[in-house]
Design a protein around this motif. Structure first.
Motif, PDB file in Angstrom:
ATOM      1  N   GLU A 175      -0.771   0.940 -11.527  1.00  0.00           N
ATOM      2  CA  GLU A 175       0.574   0.365 -11.540  1.00  0.00           C
ATOM      3  C   GLU A 175       0.653  -0.950 -12.314  1.00  0.00           C
ATOM      4  OE1 GLU A 175       4.226  -0.868  -8.525  1.00  0.00           O
ATOM      5  OE2 GLU A 175       2.221  -0.645  -7.681  1.00  0.00           O
ATOM      6  N   ILE A 191      -3.985  -8.281  -2.711  1.00  0.00           N
ATOM      7  CA  ILE A 191      -4.980  -7.494  -3.445  1.00  0.00           C
ATOM      8  C   ILE A 191      -6.330  -8.213  -3.449  1.00  0.00           C
ATOM      9  CG2 ILE A 191      -4.465  -8.282  -5.805  1.00  0.00           C
ATOM     10  CD1 ILE A 191      -5.182  -4.661  -4.750  1.00  0.00           C
ATOM     11  N   GLY A 222       3.849   0.426  -3.191  1.00  0.00           N
ATOM     12  CA  GLY A 222       3.465  -0.132  -4.476  1.00  0.00           C
ATOM     13  C   GLY A 222       4.129  -1.487  -4.671  1.00  0.00           C
ATOM     14  N   TYR A 223       3.690  -2.187  -5.701  1.00  0.00           N
ATOM     15  CA  TYR A 223       4.263  -3.511  -5.964  1.00  0.00           C
ATOM     16  C   TYR A 223       5.735  -3.397  -6.347  1.00  0.00           C
ATOM     17  CZ  TYR A 223       5.238  -8.002  -8.107  1.00  0.00           C
ATOM     18  OH  TYR A 223       5.808  -9.211  -8.417  1.00  0.00           O
ATOM     19  N   PHE A 242       1.494 -10.699  -3.438  1.00  0.00           N
ATOM     20  CA  PHE A 242       0.729  -9.526  -3.846  1.00  0.00           C
ATOM     21  C   PHE A 242      -0.669  -9.914  -4.306  1.00  0.00           C
ATOM     22  CE2 PHE A 242      -0.790  -6.271  -6.724  1.00  0.00           C
ATOM     23  CZ  PHE A 242      -0.694  -5.167  -5.902  1.00  0.00           C
ATOM     24  N   VAL A 244      -3.978  -9.685 -11.897  1.00  0.00           N
ATOM     25  CA  VAL A 244      -4.333  -8.504 -11.096  1.00  0.00           C
ATOM     26  C   VAL A 244      -5.535  -7.813 -11.719  1.00  0.00           C
ATOM     27  CG1 VAL A 244      -3.544  -6.211 -10.362  1.00  0.00           C
ATOM     28  CG2 VAL A 244      -2.017  -8.179 -10.138  1.00  0.00           C
ATOM     29  N   THR A 264      -3.165   0.145  -7.515  1.00  0.00           N
ATOM     30  CA  THR A 264      -2.771  -1.063  -8.238  1.00  0.00           C
ATOM     31  C   THR A 264      -3.264  -1.032  -9.680  1.00  0.00           C
ATOM     32  OG1 THR A 264      -2.771  -2.320  -6.185  1.00  0.00           O
ATOM     33  CG2 THR A 264      -2.927  -3.581  -8.228  1.00  0.00           C
ATOM     34  N   TRP A 306       0.837  -1.193   0.000  1.00  0.00           N
ATOM     35  CA  TRP A 306       0.000   0.000   0.000  1.00  0.00           C
ATOM     36  C   TRP A 306       0.878   1.251   0.000  1.00  0.00           C
ATOM     37  CZ3 TRP A 306      -4.869  -0.679   3.455  1.00  0.00           C
ATOM     38  CH2 TRP A 306      -5.898   0.162   3.013  1.00  0.00           C
TER      39      TRP A 306
END
Length: 192
Positions: free
Chosen positions: A110, A59, A24-25, A55, A118, A107, A21
């Motif tokens: 990104e 998510i 970021g990834y 991840f 995702v 997300t 968060w």
């Protein structure tokens, strides 16, 4: 012989989610993640998998938690219109006063374009959110709480997309009055 390290996966995943968060990834390193989770890398690989698998779990858990929270919140209201207004106001409060902006929105920008898994998780959440708002708008129409000429599908879309736009606007402009004004306008549009 190596010993198996036992840990609370749910708690560890929550701690990893906080790292994703914030950073970021792409910005989160394995060290950042395992330090926050208070586990060694081999424990992560042996239980959850690699960074991407972690991840994906984060998510997924985040989006499921959001859907459950909004449904629970709406259940506190007999009136679908009052539920909608309250959810809108709660969204404003979250945007303005939460320490992090929406993980799903971050997300989306990104990773969703390049990572189909995702994208599928985020699309599912978006579809569920849309369906939920559509059901509230339809109930408000049935109960004559909103203008009978309201296009329920368009209104549900408008609400969902407003939240995304407000998040982006606040990240860029940090203008609380602007977000509150947009929320008031949305409520006026629904309540006509």
């Amino acid at each position: 012989m190596a010993r198996n390290v036992e840990f609370n996966q749910e708690e560890a995943v929550r701690k990893a989610m906080e790292v994703f968060w914030k950073k970021g990834y792409n910005g989160a390193s394995m060290r950042d993640l395992t330090d926050a989770m208070q586990i060694n890398p081999s424990s992560l690989y042996n239980t959850i998998g690699d960074k991407r698998q972690l991840f994906i779990r984060c998510i997924h858990d985040y989006t499921q938690g959001r859907i459950q929270a909004v449904k629970k919140h709406a259940a506190n209201f007999k009136s679908p219109l009052k539920a909608l207004v309250s959810i809108i106001n709660e969204s404003v409060n979250s945007i303005l006063y939460a320490s992090n902006s929406c993980l799903a929105i971050k997300t989306t920008f990104e990773l969703a374009v390049t990572d189909k898994d995702v994208q599928a998780i985020l699309k599912n959440e978006s579809d569920l959110t849309y369906d939920f708002f559509l059901s509230l708008v339809r109930r408000a129409l049935e109960e004559k709480e909103i203008d009978p000429a309201t296009d329920a599908e368009m209104m549900a879309d408008y609400i969902v997309n407003s939240f995304t736009g407000w998040h982006e606007s606040y990240i860029l402009h940090q203008d609380a009055a602007r977000i509150k004004k947009m929320a008031k306008y949305l409520i006026t549009q629904i309540s006509r």
